[in-house]
Scaffold this active site. Structure first.
Site, short mmCIF file in Angstrom:
data_model
loop_
_atom_site.label_atom_id
_atom_site.label_comp_id
_atom_site.label_asym_id
_atom_site.label_seq_id
_atom_site.Cartn_x
_atom_site.Cartn_y
_atom_site.Cartn_z
N LYS A 118 19.53 23.31 -15.56
CA LYS A 118 18.70 23.55 -14.39
C LYS A 118 19.30 24.65 -13.52
O LYS A 118 20.51 24.85 -13.54
CB LYS A 118 18.64 22.27 -13.53
CG LYS A 118 17.78 21.17 -14.09
CD LYS A 118 17.70 20.00 -13.11
CE LYS A 118 16.82 18.90 -13.65
NZ LYS A 118 15.41 19.29 -13.80
N ARG A 139 11.83 11.13 -20.67
CA ARG A 139 10.90 10.55 -21.65
C ARG A 139 11.63 10.06 -22.89
O ARG A 139 11.19 9.12 -23.55
CB ARG A 139 9.80 11.58 -21.97
CG ARG A 139 10.29 12.84 -22.63
CD ARG A 139 9.29 13.98 -22.53
NE ARG A 139 9.27 14.61 -21.21
CZ ARG A 139 8.46 15.60 -20.85
NH1 ARG A 139 7.59 16.09 -21.73
NH2 ARG A 139 8.52 16.11 -19.63
N1 BES Z 1 14.32 14.74 -13.46
C1 BES Z 1 13.46 15.83 -13.79
C2 BES Z 1 12.17 15.81 -12.96
C3 BES Z 1 12.32 15.97 -11.46
C4 BES Z 1 12.18 17.21 -10.88
C5 BES Z 1 12.56 14.88 -10.67
C6 BES Z 1 12.30 17.35 -9.51
C7 BES Z 1 12.67 15.02 -9.30
C8 BES Z 1 12.54 16.25 -8.72
C9 BES Z 1 13.09 15.78 -15.26
O1 BES Z 1 14.06 15.27 -16.09
C10 BES Z 1 12.86 17.19 -15.67
O2 BES Z 1 13.78 17.94 -15.65
N2 BES Z 1 11.62 17.50 -16.05
C11 BES Z 1 11.30 18.82 -16.45
C12 BES Z 1 10.43 18.72 -17.69
C13 BES Z 1 10.20 20.03 -18.38
C14 BES Z 1 11.50 20.54 -18.96
C15 BES Z 1 9.18 19.84 -19.47
C16 BES Z 1 10.56 19.49 -15.30
O3 BES Z 1 9.83 18.81 -14.59
O4 BES Z 1 10.76 20.68 -15.10
MN MN Z 2 15.46 16.74 -16.69
#
Ligand code: BES
Ligand code: MN
Ligand code: ZN
Length: 499
Positions: free
Chosen positions: A275, A349
């Site tokens: 990230k 997921r």
């Molecule tokens: N934990 C994150 C989602 C999230 C984002 C929670 C902001 C709280 C605040 C999740 O694991 C994630 O990283 N999701 C990705 C999915 C993508 C890679 C398909 C996302 O939402 O960018």
């Molecule tokens: Mn994630």
């Protein structure tokens, strides 16, 4: 830790000291039975402050000396619609905000235009407790000047009601509910160096003192069960994964349980698909779904709910390391489904795939509700005001929508369908863990989960926007809201408990 106020209920007896809180109706109408001096002071403050008694508006004044009281706080209850459950909660929160520095307070409800019934008076009490919550464990100096300082405050609030015994009885389960909400908030607020997977599991284990049956699966057991979707996420972390199972057997023996499943990623760096740095600290809250499950189970046990309930949480850390899983890796979930991990940041997921499959296979539940801070896309769609609701069952979905409206923990139903399901078809394996680019990101995540529910009535709540970082309100001033505990408690209470 901050002291929480003590809430008590008593038959109306006019107080001779402390802060007096009175509830006002339309046009600031004050209840009958106030001593003349007090009434006069409150009326004067009301007219100077152009107070109209509007719901949750307040006006306050110094009490006349002969009353013995310190201050008088008048809180409005008037509005287009009669006060609902969440309004009473907000009322409690509004009152608590006005009690900074006080040690004794009396809420005078007798004779008010909207005099609360037992359950409503009890809900004011819960609102006070939720507002008073503060996560200041790591502050060596507690509140700053001007902040609501509850650090060394010991506040006793007496709610004067016509039927104090009934109010006390109604407050007991709400007190337990409040404990569940606080637990969920604490878990989410804790940083990931302290709340590691194993520390988290130990805190869950300690809940056995509340009457919950706790079982904790370690890495070896999960390997035996072939939970390679969950295990893959954990590969980069020095702290091992845990699957924690909480059981509350308050219902009829042999009756199928209701089940709640939570994403418990104690920290989400994204893994190798790392990230961006900005805001990554918030990923300490990526276990918010699991925290709601733990808080709910704590509440059900605390109030001796007449239901059989299962809570399952998958605890992992999504870290970066030479051992971490790579984009393109293929893992086989417990169900036998093969998954291409195209983005290691779509890890929630993967954790839930095995947790959901395990839950339905082992417990044959009446339904499964899972909660997860699953996608950033749900924040784009719904902001912090609603959690995303995805379900294969209209009855369950409608019950959740209604529980959301009653509690103020609102959910908004989103679609599922074959066309979205196609978007996760894999190239080298059965499915892939991402959809197509950014389109329908929350829905493709939900479709992924649905592959692991085996036709059990199921709902997925995407709480990425609501578990943490939502704007403060009357009854929550904390980064972590505890979202889901009151919602699911309401669902259980309304539809699945023996009476
Ligand atoms: N934990 C994150 C989602 C999230 C984002 C929670 C902001 C709280 C605040 C999740 O694991 C994630 O990283 N999701 C990705 C999915 C993508 C890679 C398909 C996302 O939402 O960018
Ligand atoms: Mn994630
Ligand atoms: Zn995540």
């Amino acid at each position: 830790m901050s002291h929480l106020p003590t809430i008590q209920f008593a038959a109306p007896q006019f107080p001779a000291s402390g802060v007096l809180v009175v509830l006002a109706g339309k046009d600031g109408a004050l209840p009958a039975g106030l001593p003349d001096g007090v009434r006069g002071a409150a009326e004067r403050a009301g007219s100077l402050g152009k107070f109209k008694g509007k719901g949750l508006s307040t006006v306050e004044t110094i009490a006349p000396a002969e009353s013995g009281l310190d201050r008088i706080v008048v809180v409005g209850t008037a509005g287009e619609e009669p006060f609902g459950e969440e309004d009473w909660l907000k009322l409690g929160g509004t009152i608590q905000a006005k009690l900074a520095g006080a040690s004794v307070a009396t809420i005078w409800t007798e004779g008010a235009a909207a005099a609360p019934q037992a359950r409503e008076a009890a809900t004011i009490g819960l609102g006070i407790l939720l507002r008073a919550y503060k996560f200041d464990r790591y502050k060596s100096k507690k509140a700053k000047d001007g902040e609501e300082d509850t650090a060394d405050q010991t506040l006793t609030v007496t709610i004067a009601v016509a039927e104090p015994d009934a109010a006390r009885a109604a407050f007991e389960p709400l007190d337990a509910l409040g404990e569940g909400v606080r637990l969920a908030r604490d878990l989410v607020n804790e940083p990931a160096n302290i709340l590691t997977t194993t520390d988290y599991a130990a805190r869950i284990e300690a809940l056995s003192s509340t009457g919950l049956e706790i079982e904790i699966l370690d890495e070896n057991r999960m390997r035996e069960l072939k939970m390679f979707a969950l295990l893959g996420v954990s590969l980069g972390s020095p702290t091992p994964p845990r699957l924690c199972i909480m059981r509350w057997n308050g219902g009829a023996e042999g009756e199928a349980p209701v089940a709640f499943v939570g994403k418990g990623v104690v920290f989400d760096t994204g893994g190798v698909s790392i990230k961006p740095a900005a805001g990554m600290d918030e990923m300490k809250g990526d276990m918010g779904g699991s925290a709601a499950v733990v808080g709910l189970m704590r509440a059900l046990a605390g109030r001796q709910a007449k239901v059989n309930a299962i809570g399952v949480v998958g605890l992992v850390e999504n870290a970066v390391d030479g051992m971490a899983q790579r984009p393109g890796d293929i893992v086989t979930a417990m169900s036998g489904t093969t998954i291409e991990v195209l983005n290691t940041d779509a890890e929630g997921r993967l954790v839930l795939a095995d947790a959901l499959w395990y839950t339905q296979e082992r417990f044959k539940p009446r339904f499964m509700v899972n909660l997860a801070t699953l996608t950033g896309a749900i924040i784009v769609a719904l902001g912090n005001q609603h959690a995303g609701l995805f379900s294969n069952n209209d009855e369950l979905a409608n019950r959740l929508l209604a529980a959301g409206l009653a509690t103020g923990e609102k959910v908004w139903r989103m679609p599922l369908g074959k066309d979205y399901d196609k978007m996760i078809e894999g190239k080298f394996a059965d499915i892939k863990n991402v959809g197509n680019g950014r389109s329908a990101g929350s829905i493709t995540a939900a479709q992924f989960l649905q592959r692991f529910v085996n036709d059990v009535p199921w709902a997925h709540l995407d709480v990425a926007g609501t578990a943490m970082g939502s704007p403060s309100n009357e009854y929550n001033q904390s980064w972590a809201s505890g979202f889901g505990v009151r919602l699911l408690n309401k669902l259980v209470e309304e539809h699945y408990e023996a009476r």
